[in-house]
Design a protein around this motif. Structure first.
Motif, PDB file in Angstrom:
ATOM      1  N   ILE A  51       0.835  -1.205   0.000  1.00  0.00           N
ATOM      2  CA  ILE A  51       0.000   0.000   0.000  1.00  0.00           C
ATOM      3  C   ILE A  51       0.864   1.247   0.000  1.00  0.00           C
ATOM      4  N   SER A  52       1.906   1.236   0.838  1.00  0.00           N
ATOM      5  CA  SER A  52       2.781   2.406   0.953  1.00  0.00           C
ATOM      6  C   SER A  52       3.459   2.710  -0.378  1.00  0.00           C
ATOM      7  N   LEU A  53       3.966   1.672  -1.015  1.00  0.00           N
ATOM      8  CA  LEU A  53       4.605   1.849  -2.331  1.00  0.00           C
ATOM      9  C   LEU A  53       3.612   2.449  -3.330  1.00  0.00           C
ATOM     10  N   ARG A  54       2.426   1.880  -3.352  1.00  0.00           N
ATOM     11  CA  ARG A  54       1.429   2.353  -4.312  1.00  0.00           C
ATOM     12  C   ARG A  54       0.993   3.781  -4.032  1.00  0.00           C
ATOM     13  N   LEU A  55       0.774   4.111  -2.753  1.00  0.00           N
ATOM     14  CA  LEU A  55       0.354   5.481  -2.393  1.00  0.00           C
ATOM     15  C   LEU A  55       1.428   6.489  -2.794  1.00  0.00           C
ATOM     16  N   ALA A  56       2.696   6.118  -2.557  1.00  0.00           N
ATOM     17  CA  ALA A  56       3.801   7.008  -2.918  1.00  0.00           C
ATOM     18  C   ALA A  56       3.842   7.208  -4.435  1.00  0.00           C
ATOM     19  N   ALA A  57       3.734   6.100  -5.170  1.00  0.00           N
ATOM     20  CA  ALA A  57       3.787   6.175  -6.635  1.00  0.00           C
ATOM     21  C   ALA A  57       2.629   7.023  -7.174  1.00  0.00           C
ATOM     22  N   MET A  58       1.423   6.778  -6.652  1.00  0.00           N
ATOM     23  CA  MET A  58       0.243   7.526  -7.098  1.00  0.00           C
ATOM     24  C   MET A  58       0.417   9.034  -6.878  1.00  0.00           C
ATOM     25  N   ALA A  59       1.131   9.383  -5.796  1.00  0.00           N
ATOM     26  CA  ALA A  59       1.275  10.805  -5.466  1.00  0.00           C
ATOM     27  C   ALA A  59       2.569  11.391  -6.039  1.00  0.00           C
ATOM     28  N   HIS A  60       3.314  10.570  -6.783  1.00  0.00           N
ATOM     29  CA  HIS A  60       4.624  10.996  -7.305  1.00  0.00           C
ATOM     30  C   HIS A  60       5.544  11.478  -6.190  1.00  0.00           C
ATOM     31  N   VAL A  61       5.539  10.712  -5.117  1.00  0.00           N
ATOM     32  CA  VAL A  61       6.395  11.004  -3.963  1.00  0.00           C
ATOM     33  C   VAL A  61       7.366   9.838  -3.842  1.00  0.00           C
ATOM     34  N   SER A  62       8.605  10.143  -3.533  1.00  0.00           N
ATOM     35  CA  SER A  62       9.579   9.071  -3.364  1.00  0.00           C
ATOM     36  C   SER A  62       9.303   8.323  -2.063  1.00  0.00           C
ATOM     37  N   PHE A  63       9.473   7.003  -2.083  1.00  0.00           N
ATOM     38  CA  PHE A  63       9.149   6.157  -0.926  1.00  0.00           C
ATOM     39  C   PHE A  63       9.898   6.625   0.325  1.00  0.00           C
ATOM     40  N   ASP A  64      11.142   7.102   0.145  1.00  0.00           N
ATOM     41  CA  ASP A  64      11.902   7.498   1.333  1.00  0.00           C
ATOM     42  C   ASP A  64      11.545   8.903   1.832  1.00  0.00           C
ATOM     43  N   GLU A  65      10.584   9.528   1.205  1.00  0.00           N
ATOM     44  CA  GLU A  65      10.070  10.791   1.750  1.00  0.00           C
ATOM     45  C   GLU A  65       8.965  10.553   2.789  1.00  0.00           C
ATOM     46  N   ILE A  66       8.557   9.300   2.943  1.00  0.00           N
ATOM     47  CA  ILE A  66       7.514   8.988   3.940  1.00  0.00           C
ATOM     48  C   ILE A  66       8.170   8.940   5.323  1.00  0.00           C
ATOM     49  N   SER A  67       7.691   9.784   6.227  1.00  0.00           N
ATOM     50  CA  SER A  67       8.329   9.905   7.545  1.00  0.00           C
ATOM     51  C   SER A  67       7.824   8.874   8.548  1.00  0.00           C
ATOM     52  N   ALA A  68       6.559   8.531   8.474  1.00  0.00           N
ATOM     53  CA  ALA A  68       5.994   7.604   9.463  1.00  0.00           C
ATOM     54  C   ALA A  68       4.614   7.147   9.014  1.00  0.00           C
ATOM     55  N   MET A  69       4.143   6.067   9.643  1.00  0.00           N
ATOM     56  CA  MET A  69       2.803   5.550   9.371  1.00  0.00           C
ATOM     57  C   MET A  69       2.005   5.471  10.670  1.00  0.00           C
ATOM     58  N   GLY A  70       0.723   5.782  10.575  1.00  0.00           N
ATOM     59  CA  GLY A  70      -0.175   5.583  11.700  1.00  0.00           C
ATOM     60  C   GLY A  70      -1.224   4.558  11.314  1.00  0.00           C
ATOM     61  N   VAL A  71      -1.590   3.686  12.247  1.00  0.00           N
ATOM     62  CA  VAL A  71      -2.584   2.655  11.974  1.00  0.00           C
ATOM     63  C   VAL A  71      -3.676   2.718  13.040  1.00  0.00           C
ATOM     64  N   GLY A  72      -4.919   2.882  12.602  1.00  0.00           N
ATOM     65  CA  GLY A  72      -6.061   2.864  13.518  1.00  0.00           C
ATOM     66  C   GLY A  72      -6.749   1.514  13.466  1.00  0.00           C
ATOM     67  N   LEU A  73      -7.074   0.973  14.630  1.00  0.00           N
ATOM     68  CA  LEU A  73      -7.657  -0.361  14.714  1.00  0.00           C
ATOM     69  C   LEU A  73      -8.912  -0.366  15.577  1.00  0.00           C
ATOM     70  N   PRO A  74      -9.885  -1.220  15.231  1.00  0.00           N
ATOM     71  CA  PRO A  74     -11.157  -1.225  15.973  1.00  0.00           C
ATOM     72  C   PRO A  74     -11.095  -2.007  17.284  1.00  0.00           C
ATOM     73  N   GLY A  75     -10.268  -1.556  18.205  1.00  0.00           N
ATOM     74  CA  GLY A  75     -10.169  -2.190  19.518  1.00  0.00           C
ATOM     75  C   GLY A  75      -9.179  -1.416  20.359  1.00  0.00           C
ATOM     76  N   PRO A  76      -9.102  -1.721  21.659  1.00  0.00           N
ATOM     77  CA  PRO A  76      -8.165  -0.990  22.517  1.00  0.00           C
ATOM     78  C   PRO A  76      -6.714  -1.320  22.199  1.00  0.00           C
ATOM     79  N   VAL A  77      -5.904  -0.285  22.200  1.00  0.00           N
ATOM     80  CA  VAL A  77      -4.498  -0.412  21.798  1.00  0.00           C
ATOM     81  C   VAL A  77      -3.627   0.277  22.851  1.00  0.00           C
ATOM     82  N   ASP A  78      -2.559  -0.361  23.266  1.00  0.00           N
ATOM     83  CA  ASP A  78      -1.545   0.310  24.069  1.00  0.00           C
ATOM     84  C   ASP A  78      -0.691   1.106  23.093  1.00  0.00           C
ATOM     85  N   SER A  79      -1.057   2.370  22.933  1.00  0.00           N
ATOM     86  CA  SER A  79      -0.438   3.161  21.872  1.00  0.00           C
ATOM     87  C   SER A  79       0.976   3.587  22.233  1.00  0.00           C
TER      88      SER A  79
END
Lengths: 309, 309
Positions: A51-79
């Protein structure tokens, strides 16, 4: 200001949405995939990488310009540690150290949180709660999700279960809830509860969209359905208002599409229950970001965690 | 560590208690005066000055060794600016800048807060909530006072009305409350409500102390009085537990003297309403500091405000 990119992922039981956004929350590319097979952890990790590769390609952004990812999940998380505490929709993920596991698959840090917290963060930074340091956010759907923004931050509490307004009891006895409690709000204003309320009042099955449409046109029975739901919701919302005094209450989720048919009686009921000093001070508004709130909030979480304000 | 002294003042509607304590909360002298005449602001200020002199003399402490004073008041207070927002017991004090006014009369800084907040601070630092970063504190008496400790600090909220658990609605309609709301918890478990519940169940007037005594001996009617009160209290407490997840709930005030007759059914009821993940995690205990909590908390507030941790 150097441009930074973040990926926000909103993992649902059926679909998973993801987007590439900049530090201001502007969306450059978005994608939706099936959540099928996510109980296989490696497959999930590879999907995120893909997904990350595809999102970067779609936006014409280089993969190494991505600083971080956040993931939301339907349950309690020790964030703090990135551990999923419990998840009913995806098997085998209870007490799974997701953030640590993903390190092997992704070159940037991954932060994990509950989806209602992500939604609240997005509404707080970019949506209906913008400018309020204290906010209560609800998502009305199959269940009743909730999250709190206190002093501009997500309130997680010591057990990472903060904001579960759907599990405030509104009845001394009342039906048993999946959460283990009894008389929980969710059992009175969840999708199914409202549908069966409509069935009782109309004497037949009526879809909720139809109930909303009829209510807006002034149909008495349809209005009664939403008035009853509003009365239940108002008890819990007013309880939070009188205890925490949020400046704004944001209502999202499918059931909120009822619009003014629900919000009208809800505002009236809350005003009745709220303390005099708070009656005029708390706004009750619809969520502004719709289904995008989940991935936007996840991306903002990642941004704020790495300190790129 | 250099010894520092603080004065804590607990202003009640009838009596005002004050004490000189050190930075660890050890009491060196204490005093109680009538609250009569406090509507005259100059008289109140001079009384505080006089109390301070006497407390210092009683403890053989020099007046200039007093670092700061804390004052707890029975109403909402803007504790940042030291402004009383509203006070029903003492006339003419609404929106009164008490901290500023007292500067002219006292040589040390004065900090002001709500009395329930002071009580919670004392229980958090020295009493039943010691060691818990998240706590809910209740005082059960004529009214139902409440305060929250979130992440080790008093939660005040944007309108300085934080923690008012007594005004959580527990009934959709229900009686009108002085606060301006309807169906508030206080109207079901305040002193008078429990007394009239006892009258209904016994068919005659029975003092609450007697109801407690009979309940402890297993008297069915007396137990019923406390069970009903516990059922009401449990709804609001469980609501806070499911939303904020405090590690401990501290119950103080005159009504709490019922002891296990109230706490027993309360713990059972809360366990029924609480989410599975929280059921075993939240302790419900009696307050440890009794009537001293007010002035101790006020003194601790002063200590923490000037940063003498």
């Amino acid at each position: 200001m150097k441009k930074e990119y973040f990926i926000g992922v909103d993992v649902g039981g059926t679909f998973t949405k993801a987007a590439l956004v900049d530090q201001k929350g502007k969306v450059f590319s978005r994608i939706q995939v099936s959540s099928r097979g996510f109980s296989q952890k490696q497959y999930f990790a590879r999907t995120l990488h893909d997904i990350s590769l595809r999102l970067a390609a779609m936006a014409h952004v280089s993969f190494d310009e991505i600083s971080a990812m956040g993931v939301g999940l339907p349950g309690p998380v020790d964030s703090e540690q990135g551990i999923i505490l419990s998840l009913t929709n995806i098997k085998g993920w209870n007490h799974f150290h997701l953030a640590g596991f993903l390190k092997k698959y992704l070159p940037f840090p991954v932060y994990v949180d509950n989806d209602a917290n992500c939604m609240a963060l997005a509404e707080s930074r970019l949506g209906a709660a913008r400018g309020a340091r204290f906010a209560l956010c609800l998502t009305l759907g199959t269940g009743v999700g909730g999250a709190l923004i206190l002093d501009n931050d997500i309130y997680r509490g010591p057990f990472f279960l903060g904001g579960e307004i759907g599990h405030m009891p509104i009845c001394v006895s009342g039906p048993r809830c999946e959460c283990g409690g009894i008389g929980c709000l969710e059992r009175y204003v969840g999708n199914q509860a409202i549908a069966s309320r409509a069935r009782r009042i109309f004497g037949k099955t009526v879809p909720l969209e139809e109930v909303s449409r009829l209510a807006r046109r002034g149909h008495a029975k349809a209005q009664k359905v939403w008035q009853e739901a509003a009365a239940c919701l108002a008890m819990s919302i007013a309880g939070i208002i009188n205890v925490l005094g949020p400046q704004v209450v944001v209502i999202g989720g499918g059931v909120a599409r009822a619009g003014v048919a629900l919000l009208g009686p809800l505002r009236r009921r809350v005003r009745q229950h709220a303390m005099r000093h708070l009656k005029g001070k708390v706004r009750i508004v619809r969520a502004a970001l719709g289904n995008d709130a989940g991935f936007l909030g996840a991306a903002l979480l990642a941004k704020e965690k790495i300190g790129a304000r």
